[in-house]
Design a protein around this motif. Structure first.
Motif, PDB file in Angstrom:
ATOM      1  N   ALA A  60       0.827  -1.194   0.000  1.00 52.55           N
ATOM      2  CA  ALA A  60       0.000   0.000   0.000  1.00 52.55           C
ATOM      3  C   ALA A  60       0.866   1.250   0.000  1.00 52.55           C
ATOM      4  O   ALA A  60       2.043   1.217   0.356  1.00 52.55           O
ATOM      5  CB  ALA A  60      -0.924  -0.002   1.224  1.00 52.55           C
ATOM      6  N   ASN A  86      -3.641  -3.431   0.859  1.00 57.65           N
ATOM      7  CA  ASN A  86      -4.294  -2.858   2.035  1.00 57.65           C
ATOM      8  C   ASN A  86      -4.339  -1.337   1.933  1.00 57.65           C
ATOM      9  O   ASN A  86      -3.906  -0.619   2.833  1.00 57.65           O
ATOM     10  CB  ASN A  86      -3.569  -3.281   3.313  1.00 57.65           C
ATOM     11  CG  ASN A  86      -3.839  -4.734   3.666  1.00 57.65           C
ATOM     12  OD1 ASN A  86      -4.960  -5.216   3.533  1.00 57.65           O
ATOM     13  ND2 ASN A  86      -2.815  -5.439   4.110  1.00 57.65           N
ATOM     14  N   GLY A 110     -10.246  -6.496  -0.080  1.00 56.06           N
ATOM     15  CA  GLY A 110      -9.444  -6.874   1.074  1.00 56.06           C
ATOM     16  C   GLY A 110      -9.241  -8.376   1.064  1.00 56.06           C
ATOM     17  O   GLY A 110     -10.184  -9.137   0.837  1.00 56.06           O
ATOM     18  N   SER A 112      -7.617 -11.729   3.150  1.00 56.30           N
ATOM     19  CA  SER A 112      -7.080 -12.284   4.390  1.00 56.30           C
ATOM     20  C   SER A 112      -6.835 -13.769   4.194  1.00 56.30           C
ATOM     21  O   SER A 112      -7.574 -14.444   3.487  1.00 56.30           O
ATOM     22  CB  SER A 112      -8.069 -12.062   5.546  1.00 56.30           C
ATOM     23  OG  SER A 112      -7.538 -12.580   6.760  1.00 56.30           O
ATOM     24  N   HIS A 161     -12.034  -2.470   1.416  1.00 55.64           N
ATOM     25  CA  HIS A 161     -10.868  -2.151   2.235  1.00 55.64           C
ATOM     26  C   HIS A 161     -11.281  -1.632   3.609  1.00 55.64           C
ATOM     27  O   HIS A 161     -10.532  -1.804   4.581  1.00 55.64           O
ATOM     28  CB  HIS A 161      -9.984  -1.137   1.526  1.00 55.64           C
ATOM     29  CG  HIS A 161      -9.123  -1.751   0.468  1.00 55.64           C
ATOM     30  ND1 HIS A 161      -8.717  -1.075  -0.659  1.00 55.64           N
ATOM     31  CD2 HIS A 161      -8.592  -3.002   0.362  1.00 55.64           C
ATOM     32  CE1 HIS A 161      -7.971  -1.867  -1.402  1.00 55.64           C
ATOM     33  NE2 HIS A 161      -7.889  -3.046  -0.808  1.00 55.64           N
ATOM     34  N   LYS A 164     -11.951  -4.763   5.628  1.00 52.95           N
ATOM     35  CA  LYS A 164     -10.669  -5.433   5.884  1.00 52.95           C
ATOM     36  C   LYS A 164      -9.890  -4.682   6.961  1.00 52.95           C
ATOM     37  O   LYS A 164      -9.216  -5.295   7.802  1.00 52.95           O
ATOM     38  CB  LYS A 164      -9.855  -5.509   4.592  1.00 52.95           C
ATOM     39  CG  LYS A 164      -8.443  -6.103   4.742  1.00 52.95           C
ATOM     40  CD  LYS A 164      -8.466  -7.510   5.329  1.00 52.95           C
ATOM     41  CE  LYS A 164      -7.168  -8.268   5.116  1.00 52.95           C
ATOM     42  NZ  LYS A 164      -5.948  -7.588   5.506  1.00 52.95           N
ATOM     43  N   MET A 165      -9.980  -3.357   6.942  1.00 48.52           N
ATOM     44  CA  MET A 165      -9.342  -2.539   7.974  1.00 48.52           C
ATOM     45  C   MET A 165      -9.911  -2.886   9.352  1.00 48.52           C
ATOM     46  O   MET A 165      -9.162  -3.098  10.314  1.00 48.52           O
ATOM     47  CB  MET A 165      -9.564  -1.067   7.656  1.00 48.52           C
ATOM     48  CG  MET A 165      -9.072  -0.086   8.693  1.00 48.52           C
ATOM     49  SD  MET A 165      -9.691   1.593   8.365  1.00 48.52           S
ATOM     50  CE  MET A 165     -11.417   1.414   8.893  1.00 48.52           C
ATOM     51  N   ASN A 168      -8.736  -6.270  10.524  1.00 49.26           N
ATOM     52  CA  ASN A 168      -7.383  -6.272  11.066  1.00 49.26           C
ATOM     53  C   ASN A 168      -7.325  -5.613  12.439  1.00 49.26           C
ATOM     54  O   ASN A 168      -6.521  -6.001  13.288  1.00 49.26           O
ATOM     55  CB  ASN A 168      -6.426  -5.579  10.094  1.00 49.26           C
ATOM     56  CG  ASN A 168      -6.070  -6.456   8.919  1.00 49.26           C
ATOM     57  OD1 ASN A 168      -6.783  -7.408   8.610  1.00 49.26           O
ATOM     58  ND2 ASN A 168      -4.989  -6.147   8.243  1.00 49.26           N
ATOM     59  N   SER A 235       0.984  -2.652  10.571  1.00 46.75           N
ATOM     60  CA  SER A 235       1.005  -2.472   9.122  1.00 46.75           C
ATOM     61  C   SER A 235       0.158  -1.301   8.642  1.00 46.75           C
ATOM     62  O   SER A 235       0.070  -1.069   7.445  1.00 46.75           O
ATOM     63  CB  SER A 235       0.527  -3.759   8.433  1.00 46.75           C
ATOM     64  OG  SER A 235      -0.761  -4.121   8.895  1.00 46.75           O
ATOM     65  N   GLU A 237      -3.305  -0.719   9.163  1.00 50.10           N
ATOM     66  CA  GLU A 237      -4.756  -0.864   9.291  1.00 50.10           C
ATOM     67  C   GLU A 237      -5.234  -0.638  10.716  1.00 50.10           C
ATOM     68  O   GLU A 237      -6.335  -0.139  10.946  1.00 50.10           O
ATOM     69  CB  GLU A 237      -5.208  -2.252   8.812  1.00 50.10           C
ATOM     70  CG  GLU A 237      -4.988  -2.501   7.348  1.00 50.10           C
ATOM     71  CD  GLU A 237      -3.671  -3.225   7.107  1.00 50.10           C
ATOM     72  OE1 GLU A 237      -2.709  -2.994   7.861  1.00 50.10           O
ATOM     73  OE2 GLU A 237      -3.617  -4.034   6.178  1.00 50.10           O
TER      74      GLU A 237
END
Length: 301
Positions: A60, A86, A110, A112, A161, A164-165, A168, A235, A237
């Motif tokens: 990213a 990401n 996203g 995983s 995303h 996904k954020m 995480n 990372s 997120e």
């Protein structure tokens, strides 16, 4: 279907392999010449039949931005970019608008599953227009677990995303809880078998999970975790999740504390705790550990 895949590292390389195992035609590009199928992004675009679908699995930030900018000058109206890294969801919305001016479509995904994804399948969280998502559905279905599940079209561009954020961020909190439980049991003189305790929790308990499975595996390999340093990077997120919680006035104390715990892990000698030690000494005459000349020397005022 045919797919261009840019970024063939730990995640992208395994994704390409799984897609090929499922019968899809993957043309891959990476800066590592040992794993790529073409020598440039331009050649990758030339190899794909229009309308093209290109999936990005690059870091990213600047690498993703530069890759999308290059692709924007090579793709044609009707082509589709899937951003599988990401990226921040705010960037997704801006990029989608800029690309649509050129007639290029955009979906954020996203992903995983880590290094186990090729064998077990991935969790795929997608954001984008319904027609664009439907067009790439065969790829999403090939990447998700064979047993079903693992896929959601979460909403419009940016939603993939965003969830996904949040995923995480939740992961941060779960990992921190397991870590604190480990330290507490290891510190107490009442528990003789800490690794065995985690192993026993893998079946029949309410905390059983894949993260618990991974922790049990790690403790089997190194019961005292002697080969590891207590340092944890973040990372990005986790920070974005905390910021989103602030933006929406949503209390997220567990995720926030887990993020700050990672910051603390990087400090050789915490400046904040030095202040605490100094204040305790000033008001109560508590022991002060001097670290300049002799780390073992303790003075009492």
């Amino acid at each position: 279907m045919q797919l261009g895949l840019i970024g063939l590292g730990k995640m992208g390389g395994n994704m390409a392999a799984r897609l090929r195992d499922k019968g899809h035609d993957v043309v891959g590009f990476d800066f590592n010449p040992d794993v790529r199928d073409v020598d440039s992004i331009a050649e990758l675009v030339q190899r794909l039949e229009a309308p093209r679908v290109v999936w990005l699995m690059v870091p990213a930030g600047a690498p993703t931005a530069a890759t999308i900018e290059e692709l924007a000058g090579l793709l044609a109206p009707g082509d589709l970019i899937i951003e599988g890294g990401n990226s921040h969801y705010v960037d997704d919305r801006r990029r989608a608008d800029e690309l649509m001016d050129k007639g290029v479509h955009y979906v954020d995904a996203g992903v995983s599953g880590g290094v186990w994804g090729r064998e077990n399948g991935y969790g795929i969280m997608v954001g984008g227009d319904a027609d664009d998502v439907a067009r790439a559905k065969p790829v999403f279905e090939a990447l998700t677990p064979d047993t079903g599940g693992g896929y959601v079209h979460a909403g419009g561009v940016g939603a993939g995303h965003f969830v996904k954020m949040v995923h995480n961020g939740i992961e941060y909190g779960m990992m921190q809880a397991f870590a604190e439980g480990y330290e507490l049991m290891a510190a107490a003189d009442i528990v003789d078998d800490v690794p065995g305790t985690f192993e026993s929790w893998r079946e029949g308990t309410v905390v059983r999970s894949w993260l618990l499975d991974l922790l049990a595996n790690a403790l089997e390999e190194d019961p005292e975790l002697e080969q590891l340093r207590g340092y944890a990077q973040d990372s990005g997120e986790g920070r974005w999740t905390v910021q989103a919680a602030v933006d929406h006035a949503v209390p997220a104390p567990a995720i926030t504390a887990a993020l700050f715990a990672r910051f603390a892990s990087r400090q050789e000698d915490s400046p904040a705790m030095k202040v605490i030690a100094a204040l305790r000494n000033q008001f109560g005459g508590h022991a002060v550990t001097r670290t300049v000349d002799d780390p073992s020397q303790t003075l009492r005022s």
